[in-house]
Structure formats: structure tokens, C-alpha cells
Design an enzyme around this catalytic site. Structure first.
Site, short mmCIF file in Angstrom:
data_model
loop_
_atom_site.label_atom_id
_atom_site.label_comp_id
_atom_site.label_asym_id
_atom_site.label_seq_id
_atom_site.Cartn_x
_atom_site.Cartn_y
_atom_site.Cartn_z
N HIS A 24 -3.03 4.63 -8.45
CA HIS A 24 -3.09 6.01 -7.63
C HIS A 24 -3.25 7.19 -8.86
O HIS A 24 -2.46 7.93 -8.64
CB HIS A 24 -2.20 6.21 -6.53
CG HIS A 24 -0.57 5.76 -6.93
ND1 HIS A 24 -0.08 6.53 -7.90
CD2 HIS A 24 0.22 5.03 -6.52
CE1 HIS A 24 1.15 6.10 -7.93
NE2 HIS A 24 1.52 5.24 -6.99
N HIS A 78 11.98 -1.53 -1.92
CA HIS A 78 11.03 -0.49 -1.77
C HIS A 78 9.79 -0.72 -1.12
O HIS A 78 9.35 -1.96 -1.22
CB HIS A 78 10.61 -0.09 -3.47
CG HIS A 78 9.68 0.87 -3.69
ND1 HIS A 78 9.62 1.95 -2.37
CD2 HIS A 78 9.01 1.23 -4.63
CE1 HIS A 78 8.88 2.88 -3.29
NE2 HIS A 78 8.14 2.42 -4.40
N GLU A 80 6.81 0.70 -1.05
CA GLU A 80 5.33 1.05 -1.32
C GLU A 80 4.41 -0.12 -1.28
O GLU A 80 5.17 -1.24 -1.46
CB GLU A 80 5.50 1.91 -2.76
CG GLU A 80 4.10 2.39 -3.08
CD GLU A 80 4.00 3.20 -4.11
OE1 GLU A 80 5.00 3.70 -5.05
OE2 GLU A 80 3.05 3.96 -4.41
N ASP A 82 2.50 -1.71 -3.24
CA ASP A 82 2.49 -2.67 -4.33
C ASP A 82 3.53 -3.76 -3.98
O ASP A 82 3.49 -4.80 -4.93
CB ASP A 82 2.34 -1.83 -5.77
CG ASP A 82 3.47 -0.91 -5.76
OD1 ASP A 82 3.82 -0.52 -4.83
OD2 ASP A 82 3.83 -0.74 -7.03
N HIS A 145 11.63 6.19 -6.81
CA HIS A 145 10.93 7.44 -6.46
C HIS A 145 10.50 7.67 -5.13
O HIS A 145 9.70 8.52 -5.07
CB HIS A 145 9.61 7.36 -7.63
CG HIS A 145 8.77 6.36 -7.12
ND1 HIS A 145 7.40 7.04 -6.88
CD2 HIS A 145 8.52 5.10 -6.84
CE1 HIS A 145 6.58 6.09 -6.41
NE2 HIS A 145 7.36 4.81 -6.65
N ASP A 164 11.20 0.14 -8.91
CA ASP A 164 10.37 0.66 -9.97
C ASP A 164 11.03 1.25 -11.14
O ASP A 164 10.60 1.43 -12.23
CB ASP A 164 9.73 1.89 -9.39
CG ASP A 164 8.40 1.17 -8.25
OD1 ASP A 164 7.91 0.18 -8.64
OD2 ASP A 164 8.06 2.12 -7.34
N TYR A 192 5.30 5.17 -17.94
CA TYR A 192 5.67 5.07 -16.54
C TYR A 192 6.69 6.32 -16.33
O TYR A 192 6.49 6.87 -15.33
CB TYR A 192 6.44 3.51 -16.70
CG TYR A 192 6.70 3.42 -15.17
CD1 TYR A 192 5.65 2.39 -14.58
CD2 TYR A 192 7.95 3.69 -14.57
CE1 TYR A 192 5.91 1.68 -13.23
CE2 TYR A 192 7.99 3.23 -13.34
CZ TYR A 192 7.20 2.36 -12.90
OH TYR A 192 7.45 1.88 -11.39
N HIS A 225 8.00 -3.73 -12.23
CA HIS A 225 6.76 -3.86 -13.02
C HIS A 225 7.37 -4.20 -14.39
O HIS A 225 8.15 -3.48 -14.98
CB HIS A 225 6.18 -2.62 -12.99
CG HIS A 225 5.81 -2.07 -11.47
ND1 HIS A 225 4.42 -2.71 -10.67
CD2 HIS A 225 6.17 -1.35 -10.81
CE1 HIS A 225 4.38 -2.05 -9.62
NE2 HIS A 225 5.25 -1.31 -9.48
FE1 FEO Z 1 6.79 2.77 -6.29
FE2 FEO Z 1 5.81 -0.22 -7.64
O1 FEO Z 1 5.65 0.99 -6.31
#
Ligand code: FEO
Length: 398
Positions: A24, A78, A80, A82, A145, A164, A192, A225
Site C-alpha cells: 500500500h 491485528h 489488517e 495481510d 498501528h 506489526d 518500517y 513481519h
Molecule cells: Fe498492519 Fe502487517 O498489518
């Protein structure tokens, strides 16, 4: 990639995405990973899932350890996509007895059209669940986040599964910090932070304080990640403290876009002035540099000097892009200045200044405008601007 035991009976079972190059708007030029953790105990527990396209990798990794249908609990740190894109298919497969998430996690899952009939079990900071021998404590990390974000902490293993936070977008076959180059790892972590978390720096400061007050013993940080911090968790905690206090160095970045090289010549002259004052300086031509690389270098730069020629009474589009992106990420306590060439109207410098003012930067100078091409006097003025900013940096950053 194959599963890896990161603590006794805790496995990394996630997916490596070697191909992603744009997350994104963030340039993931070395790919990323979607880390998922499997805890074997009386209640077998999966922490997070992966992006939809990587569901098979996750299921394969789980299956190398246990039958996925034996999983009892799913923890959603989380929402999101991903980390939850594969969730519906995974839930269909494992049929969990409970899905633990924050109250905002449940709200956001419903907003993402996850079934209302899922066995949601909302948890707040301070609550915990016993898996048998192991316990998982939950810590909500609102807006770090997303509103739903939370950490899962395993006190018996001194393991913080941090969603994250503390992550890096870097696809590797290695899973641990000590298996890769330390400087490259920290550079990915800085990128990041600069591109995802910088705007939430006050909350990061508060969280670091809260973690200290809670007396959490942490000897491993497992983010969602990139690499797991097993050897140097303190290094990334210290880096987050520094980055969230927005500590800067005697460093400047010059960011510009140019039509016929006039603005470029001005950028070079400003850089010469900065270097004459011994300021570490980096120049970014936006034709060749991605916005997320610029933000990474801004993380510890005291001054941000932006240049654009005027096109159709406006900034060049790439400059509008970086300034919009920068403003959203809320860098604080910076020195700013604008420059640019023009033909007949020359609005760009004023428009850049407007962005710099909105970001509450200290404006070093009204800015330098040059009609068509810079002559020797113009270039000398640019050099003098660089020197002036250099001296301001020296005064403010000891
Ligand atoms: Fe906020 Fe890795 O997604």
C-alpha cells in the site's frame, strides 16, 4: 519455508512473500513475511493468519506439525488483511472453539464482513488465558498501528508476540536476528518505523513506558513481519525509544523534482553549502527515489529541503505526492526550506512552504525561486541557503 520452533512448543508457521514490491505505497523491494505462530499446549493455539494468497503455505506449515483441525484457539492480534486475509478459510478448516481479539478487533472483523457467528472472545489489557502449561497475556496497543492492534505475551517463555510493531518488510529464509546482517536488519526496521509508525510516536513512547511499568520480562520479540528478535530484543526496543522521541542527527535531506534540470542544479548547490558546514546530506531526485526511501532517511534528518519547478501553476506531481505522504507521517521538530525554478508564474515554492508550515517545521528561509535557469548568483544564493541551514542544524543538534 518450513516451520521453525522459536521457543519450546512455539513454532513459526507463517509465509514468506518473496515477490511483493508495493505494500500500500511502501516499497517492499526485498519482499516481506507474514509471521504466524503455533503454540502447542492443552489448548492448541494459532496466533494470526496470513494474507489470502499465502493460505496454502500456512496450512502446509501447520500440517507439518499437527492436524490443523486440532487447533482449539485462534488469537487475532491485528485485523489488517495481510494477517487476516486467509482467516475465513483457516477458520473453516480449524473450527476454533474461541477467537480471541480486542473489542476493536471484533468490531473491525465484523466491519470486514467476517461472520457474526464466529466464537469471538474479546480480551482487554491485563486479561489472560491459560492454554494448559502456558499462559497468554493480552496487551491492547490501540493505534499501533490500527485501533484493533494488540500484543500477546507468553510470560513462561518471556516471549512477546508483537503484531506489526518491531517488524520489518524483508523476505528471508532465516527467522532470527542473529542469522542476518545486523545493520541491514536495523535499516529495514527503521524503514518500517518511518513509513508505518512515525505518526504514532507519542503512543509508542507511552507503550514503552507501560511495558516497563508492567515489568514484562522479554527475551524474545516475535513480530508479524520479518525477523524475530531473539538475540538483541533490547536493540530494537532502544531504537523504538529513539525513533519515537524523533531524535535527529546533523543531517539534511534535499528532495526535489525537476523538468529541465534547473531545480536539480539548485539542489546540488544547496547540498554543497550544507556539506561546507559538515552536515551529512542526501539528495533525492523523485524521478529515481521512492517516497518510502525518502521517509526512511528523514527519520534522523534534522532538515528537509524541498524543491520543485512550477507546472501549470502547481507543484510537480511527485513533489505533491511526497509532501502529502510526509505530512501524514507527522515528522516533528524539523527545519524546512523550499526552492524551485519557474517560467512565468512560480507558485511551487509558496506551495511547498505551505506544507512545511502545516508540518510546523521551522522555516529557514522564505525560499529561493529562479526564473528559467540559475545563473552564478542564483547558485551562490542556493549555496548560502545550504550554509545557513547547516549552521541552524549545528545549533540545534549537538
Ligand atoms: Fe498492519 Fe502487517 O498489518
Amino acid at each position: 519455508m518450513i516451520p521453525v520452533e522459536i521457543k519450546p512448543d512455539v513454532y513459526w508457521v507463517g509465509a514468506v512473500d518473496w515477490d511483493i514490491r508495493d505494500f500500500h505505497g511502501y516499497s517492499t523491494y526485498k519482499g516481506t513475511t507474514y509471521n504466524t505462530y503455533l503454540i502447542l499446549d492443552d489448548k492448541i493455539t494459532l496466533v494470526d493468519t496470513v494474507k489470502k494468497e499465502h493460505k496454502d503455505q500456512l496450512v502446509k506449515n501447520i500440517s507439518l506439525i499437527i492436524d490443523p483441525a486440532k487447533i482449539d484457539y485462534l488469537i487475532v492480534n491485528h485485523v489488517e488483511l495481510d494477517h487476516s486475509g486467509a482467516m475465513m478459510q483457516v477458520v473453516d478448516l480449524i473450527r476454533p472453539e474461541k477467537i480471541f481479539c480486542s473489542p476493536m478487533g471484533q468490531k473491525n472483523m465484523l466491519a470486514y464482513n467476517f461472520p457474526a457467528g464466529y466464537p469471538y472472545a474479546t480480551v482487554k489489557t491485563g486479561q489472560s488465558v491459560s492454554l494448559g502449561k502456558k499462559t497468554v497475556q493480552f496487551i491492547e496497543t490501540r493505534m499501533l498501528h490500527w485501533p484493533d492492534s494488540m500484543f500477546s505475551y507468553l510470560p513462561d517463555d518471556r516471549l512477546l508476540i508483537s503484531s506489526d510493531a518491531f517488524g520489518q518488510h524483508w523476505a528471508t529464509s532465516e527467522r532470527f536476528d542473529d542469522q542476518v546482517d545486523a545493520a541491514e536488519l536495523m535499516a529495514h526496521a527503521a524503514k518500517y518505523y518511518a513509513n508505518i509508525l512515525l505518526l504514532y510516536s507519542p503512543l509508542v513512547q507511552k507503550l514503552l513506558g507501560d511495558v516497563q511499568k508492567m515489568g514484562l520480562q522479554i527475551d524474545m520479540i516475535a513480530p508479524d513481519h520479518g525477523l524475530i528478535w531473539r538475540t538483541r530484543p533490547q536493540a530494537i526496543l532502544e531504537a523504538y525509544d529513539r525513533w519515537s522521541r524523533q531524535v535527529t542527527a546533523q543531517k539534511a535531506i534535499i528532495v526535489y523534482d525537476t523538468m529541465w534540470h534547473s531545480t536539480e542544479k539548485m539542489a546540488v548547490a544547496i547540498a554543497e553549502g550544507l556539506v561546507q558546514e559538515n552536515i551529512s546530506t542526501k539528495i533525492f531526485n523523485l524521478h529515481h527515489n521512492h517516497r518510502s526511501e525518502v521517509m526512511t532517511e528523514l527519520l534522523d534528518a534534522k532538515a528537509v529541503i524541498c524543491g520543485s519547478s512550477t507546472l501549470n501553476n502547481n507543484l510537480l506531481p511527485r513533489m505533491a505526492d511526497i509532501l502529502t505522504y510526509m505530512k501524514g507521517l507527522k515528522p516533528l521538530n524539523r527545519i524546512g526550506a523550499a526552492f524551485g525554478s519557474y517560467g512565468w508564474s512560480g507558485e511551487a515554492v509558496g506551495q511547498i512552504n505551505h506544507y512545511l508550515e502545516e508540518m510546523k517545521f521551522t522555516i529557514a528561509d522564505p525560499g529561493i525561486k529562479v526564473n528559467y535557469g540559475p545563473n552564478a548568483d542564483d547558485l551562490q544564493a542556493c549555496q548560502a541557503l545550504g550554509q545557513k541551514i547547516g549552521r541552524m542544524i549545528q545549533e540545534q543538534v549537538k
